[in-house]
Design an enzyme around this catalytic site. Sequence first.
Site, PDB file in Angstrom:
ATOM      1  N   HIS A 194     -57.684   0.475  -4.254  1.00  0.00           N
ATOM      2  CA  HIS A 194     -56.995   1.361  -5.242  1.00  0.00           C
ATOM      3  C   HIS A 194     -57.413   2.653  -5.176  1.00  0.00           C
ATOM      4  O   HIS A 194     -58.512   2.994  -4.844  1.00  0.00           O
ATOM      5  CB  HIS A 194     -56.995   0.701  -6.591  1.00  0.00           C
ATOM      6  N   THR A 195     -56.412   3.564  -5.609  1.00  0.00           N
ATOM      7  CA  THR A 195     -56.974   4.988  -5.638  1.00  0.00           C
ATOM      8  C   THR A 195     -58.143   5.089  -6.695  1.00  0.00           C
ATOM      9  O   THR A 195     -58.159   4.723  -7.799  1.00  0.00           O
ATOM     10  CB  THR A 195     -55.758   5.670  -6.395  1.00  0.00           C
ATOM     11  N   GLN A 196     -59.133   5.708  -6.000  1.00  0.00           N
ATOM     12  CA  GLN A 196     -60.364   5.888  -7.001  1.00  0.00           C
ATOM     13  C   GLN A 196     -60.521   7.275  -7.388  1.00  0.00           C
ATOM     14  O   GLN A 196     -61.291   7.587  -8.394  1.00  0.00           O
ATOM     15  CB  GLN A 196     -61.683   5.698  -5.980  1.00  0.00           C
ATOM     16  N   SER A 197     -59.691   8.179  -7.133  1.00  0.00           N
ATOM     17  CA  SER A 197     -59.562   9.659  -7.920  1.00  0.00           C
ATOM     18  C   SER A 197     -58.232  10.027  -7.892  1.00  0.00           C
ATOM     19  O   SER A 197     -57.402   9.965  -6.863  1.00  0.00           O
ATOM     20  CB  SER A 197     -60.695  10.696  -7.110  1.00  0.00           C
TER      21      SER A 197
ATOM     22  N   TRP B 237     -54.836   6.915 -14.090  1.00  0.00           N
ATOM     23  CA  TRP B 237     -56.073   7.881 -14.399  1.00  0.00           C
ATOM     24  C   TRP B 237     -55.060   8.991 -15.460  1.00  0.00           C
ATOM     25  O   TRP B 237     -54.923   9.959 -14.717  1.00  0.00           O
ATOM     26  CB  TRP B 237     -56.249   8.360 -13.123  1.00  0.00           C
TER      27      TRP B 237
END
Length: 260
Positions: free
Chosen positions: A32-35, A139
């Site tokens: 998954h997107t980490q940032s 996020w």
Amino acid sequence: MNHYPEVWGRPRDDVYGSYNPSYLQTSGPKTHTQSPAVTGTSVIAVKFNGGVAIAADNLASYGSLARFTDVKRLRIFGDSAVVGFGGDVSDMQYIDRLLESIDIRENYSAHGNTLNAKNLHTYLSKVFYKRRSEFNPLWNHILVAGFDENKNPFLSSADLLGTTYSAPHLATGFGAHLAIPILRRLFPEETPIEKISKEEAEAALRECLKVLWYRDARSLDQYSVAVITSDGIEVKENQQIEAQSWAFAESIKGYGAQVN
């Protein structure tokens, strides 16, 4: 390359063979997107006598690049709630679609009840916590402003971990470091919200946004502000921070050609 319009950009099948996407399939772990990539900065909100005022600038930054300057980060839900988004813009758009589907379902329901701001905040905090528990967080750091079931002004926050926090005035992003001290000075904790007028709350938000424009490199001088009262929601978009000029730098000794 095959230059027929219907297959522009694709290799020729008679030379390279038909396209085989099997190489994209993998047995490795799901990632998954980490940032976040495109992000918005601070959201600021203040309770006052009879309602809540909330504001956010219109900038979405691609890293350190001020890429998009017309991104509205305040979303109206129903007739008495506003959600302000900080953080990833794509996740904001996902939550916006989620809220839109809930709003449609509420409007077509037979029971006639609608979610107030407190219900909405509880729901979104559970969504954040679920996604965090799946190691696929949203996020964002959001503020939910409006009224609770007793028609009292409501203001609370939720972040990507599902952590919630309520206070008479809140801010996300860099505003948590710069705007909150200003609001605490203008409205000390012992000051009841009954003594804070709508005009004072809006003026405090403008002052905070002005400080953020000068001090936060990810902010913009154009902003949107929403005021939630028992009469409804008043939204002002594309507002401009007044008296925002760097001309005072010319009077500083050593600036530019001035040396004396």
